[in-house]
Design a protein around this motif. Structure first.
Motif, short mmCIF file in Angstrom:
data_model
loop_
_atom_site.label_atom_id
_atom_site.label_comp_id
_atom_site.label_asym_id
_atom_site.label_seq_id
_atom_site.Cartn_x
_atom_site.Cartn_y
_atom_site.Cartn_z
N PHE A 119 1.83 -16.77 -2.84
CA PHE A 119 1.38 -15.61 -3.02
C PHE A 119 2.74 -14.61 -3.36
O PHE A 119 3.72 -14.69 -2.42
CB PHE A 119 0.65 -15.11 -1.89
CG PHE A 119 0.27 -13.75 -2.05
CD1 PHE A 119 -1.00 -13.32 -2.67
CD2 PHE A 119 0.81 -12.56 -1.46
CE1 PHE A 119 -1.54 -12.07 -2.91
CE2 PHE A 119 0.27 -11.11 -1.51
CZ PHE A 119 -0.73 -10.85 -2.20
N LEU A 120 2.52 -13.64 -4.11
CA LEU A 120 3.55 -12.47 -4.55
C LEU A 120 2.71 -11.29 -4.87
O LEU A 120 2.01 -11.43 -5.73
CB LEU A 120 4.62 -12.99 -5.31
CG LEU A 120 5.53 -12.04 -5.54
CD1 LEU A 120 7.07 -12.73 -5.53
CD2 LEU A 120 5.57 -11.23 -6.76
N MET A 121 3.30 -10.18 -4.20
CA MET A 121 2.51 -9.00 -4.58
C MET A 121 3.72 -7.88 -4.53
O MET A 121 4.70 -7.82 -3.67
CB MET A 121 1.56 -8.50 -3.68
CG MET A 121 0.90 -7.27 -4.30
SD MET A 121 -0.62 -6.87 -3.36
CE MET A 121 0.14 -5.93 -1.94
N GLU A 122 3.95 -7.17 -5.59
CA GLU A 122 4.76 -5.86 -5.30
C GLU A 122 4.06 -4.80 -4.67
O GLU A 122 2.69 -4.42 -4.68
CB GLU A 122 4.83 -4.94 -6.88
CG GLU A 122 5.80 -4.19 -7.10
CD GLU A 122 6.07 -3.57 -8.48
OE1 GLU A 122 6.92 -2.75 -8.56
OE2 GLU A 122 5.45 -4.11 -9.17
N ALA A 123 4.75 -4.08 -3.47
CA ALA A 123 4.37 -3.52 -2.72
C ALA A 123 4.30 -1.79 -3.34
O ALA A 123 4.76 -0.85 -2.71
CB ALA A 123 5.05 -3.31 -1.26
N VAL A 124 3.24 -1.81 -4.21
CA VAL A 124 2.84 -0.52 -4.57
C VAL A 124 1.73 0.08 -3.70
O VAL A 124 0.55 -0.05 -3.90
CB VAL A 124 2.36 -0.45 -6.21
CG1 VAL A 124 1.92 1.04 -6.49
CG2 VAL A 124 3.60 -1.04 -6.91
N TRP A 125 1.99 0.68 -2.67
CA TRP A 125 1.18 0.95 -1.41
C TRP A 125 0.13 1.76 -1.88
O TRP A 125 -1.05 1.96 -1.51
CB TRP A 125 2.01 1.45 -0.25
CG TRP A 125 2.66 2.63 -0.57
CD1 TRP A 125 3.53 2.92 -1.55
CD2 TRP A 125 2.92 3.81 0.66
NE1 TRP A 125 4.39 4.29 -1.14
CE2 TRP A 125 3.78 4.66 0.15
CE3 TRP A 125 2.44 3.78 1.87
CZ2 TRP A 125 4.05 6.07 0.87
CZ3 TRP A 125 2.71 5.13 2.59
CH2 TRP A 125 3.45 6.11 1.90
N THR A 126 0.49 2.69 -2.93
CA THR A 126 -0.31 3.71 -3.25
C THR A 126 -1.79 3.33 -3.70
O THR A 126 -2.88 4.01 -3.36
CB THR A 126 0.11 4.52 -4.51
OG1 THR A 126 1.42 4.79 -4.07
CG2 THR A 126 -0.72 5.92 -4.62
N ARG A 127 -2.01 2.42 -4.49
CA ARG A 127 -3.06 1.89 -4.80
C ARG A 127 -4.18 1.33 -3.80
O ARG A 127 -5.34 1.13 -4.25
CB ARG A 127 -2.68 0.50 -5.79
CG ARG A 127 -1.94 0.83 -7.16
CD ARG A 127 -2.30 -0.27 -8.10
NE ARG A 127 -1.53 0.29 -9.51
CZ ARG A 127 -1.70 -0.25 -10.55
NH1 ARG A 127 -2.39 -1.41 -10.68
NH2 ARG A 127 -1.04 0.23 -11.61
N PHE A 128 -3.77 1.18 -2.68
CA PHE A 128 -4.59 0.51 -1.57
C PHE A 128 -5.08 1.59 -0.58
O PHE A 128 -5.84 1.42 0.26
CB PHE A 128 -3.69 -0.58 -0.86
CG PHE A 128 -3.40 -1.58 -1.73
CD1 PHE A 128 -4.19 -2.83 -2.16
CD2 PHE A 128 -2.08 -1.71 -2.11
CE1 PHE A 128 -3.55 -3.65 -2.96
CE2 PHE A 128 -1.51 -2.41 -2.90
CZ PHE A 128 -2.38 -3.46 -3.55
#
Length: 334
Positions: A119-128
């Motif tokens: 699993f890999l995700m870019e931490a664009v925290w705003t979206r969550f």
């Protein structure tokens, strides 16, 4: 069973992320190890956050068998090397934004994650953030009709911080804060690639961008405009304008805690931290952490909210913006 986190780097953002994790149930999230380039830094971080293991190298973290996912909090010129270290070690990864310096590096990271089946995700925290989730729901329901224009601004005085002005440290407003404006626009337009990108900007003597203004044209004559600046305070708001109304984030659009829908405001507060934070609303990183946990529980290799395609789109548009503004990093010519 709790998701077991390893923290890569003992810097400010890693501190805030670890504080954010502690706002979640301990039976769901546990920090079991931290690694820094200096063992003493890792030990100090571990003591502050009550973490049982401290490593003086990222390689030691990569070989720890008791870690489910690694949070990568190093600065972005080191994202490629660090992400490859962990993906090649079969570790799941949440990597701070921007995922890499350019689209070529992003592709390399994504390819490694796929090859190693992690699993890999870019931490664009705003979206969550709950406010962002609500925006997506409202748009899907057609609350403001057909969206015709999106406008976003993010500007704060940052030029006194070396990391934001030095090219070798990945400085520049676009990659550091402009990504928030761009990702918001891409979210509203469901990951569609713009038909036309027009960018202009002002660069510092160091060769990185200080202020950038970008106009984007999408299909069906839909438009977007954003401005980012490391020199001055801007309105830091975002607004979606449709044929039947508008949706507005009235302040700090990169970590939204309120939303105005056709003039009616709703608050979405984040939890209080147990230790002082370095950045505004950082406990809001809990939402992206919980998304990682849910994806891992389902056996997913990417998030539908911030997908691999989303990360690649951001990088490709950023590449073109930097090309037009005249910002070239050493990684671009490698």
């Amino acid at each position: 069973m709790a998701t077991r986190w390893g923290i890569c780097s003992a810097g400010k953002i890693s501190h805030d992320f670890t504080v954010a994790l502690k706002t979640l149930p301990p039976e769901d999230h546990q920090v079991v190890a931290v690694a820094a380039r200096n063992l003493e830094d890792a030990k100090e971080f571990a003591k502050k956050h009550n973490i049982s293991r401290a490593y003086g190298s990222y390689e030691e973290l990569a070989t720890d068998p008791d870690i489910d996912v690694v949070y990568v909090g190093v600065i972005h010129p080191y994202h490629l090397k660090t992400c490859l270290l962990f993906t090649n070690a079969k570790k799941n990864v949440l990597c701070e934004k921007p995922l890499a310096m350019n689209s070529k590096e992003v592709k390399e990271i994504l390819t490694s994650a796929k090859r190693n089946d992690v699993f890999l995700m870019e931490a664009v925290w705003t979206r969550f953030f709950p406010a962002s989730v609500e925006i997506k729901r409202l748009l899907a329901q057609g609350e403001v009709g057909e969206v015709k224009m999106v406008r976003s601004e993010f500007g704060v005085p940052l030029t006194h911080i070396p990391r934001t002005t030095k090219k070798e440290l990945g400085g520049g407003a676009m990659l550091d804060i402009g990504i928030y404006c761009l990702q918001f626009i891409c979210m509203v337009y469901n990951g569609e690639k713009p038909e036309c990108i027009q960018a202009t900007g002002v660069c510092l003597e160091t060769g990185v961008d200080e202020t950038v203004v970008v106009t984007l044209k999408f299909s069906k004559n839909r438009m977007a405009v954003f401005t980012c600046s490391s020199a001055v305070e801007l309105s830091n708001e975002a607004i979606i304008m449709g044929t039947k109304g508008n949706i507005k984030i009235p302040a700090h659009m990169w970590c939204p805690t309120s939303l105005e829908v056709n003039g009616k405001e709703t608050q979405y507060p984040v939890p209080d931290p147990y230790l002082p934070l370095n950045f505004l609303n950082s406990t809001g990183m809990r939402y992206e952490a919980e998304e990682v946990r849910q994806c891992l529980l389902k056996g997913l290799k990417e998030s539908a909210v911030m997908s691999h395609a989303d990360s690649l789109l951001l990088a490709e548009v950023e590449d073109e913006i930097r090309r037009q503004v005249g910002v070239v990093y050493s990684q671009d010519s490698q």
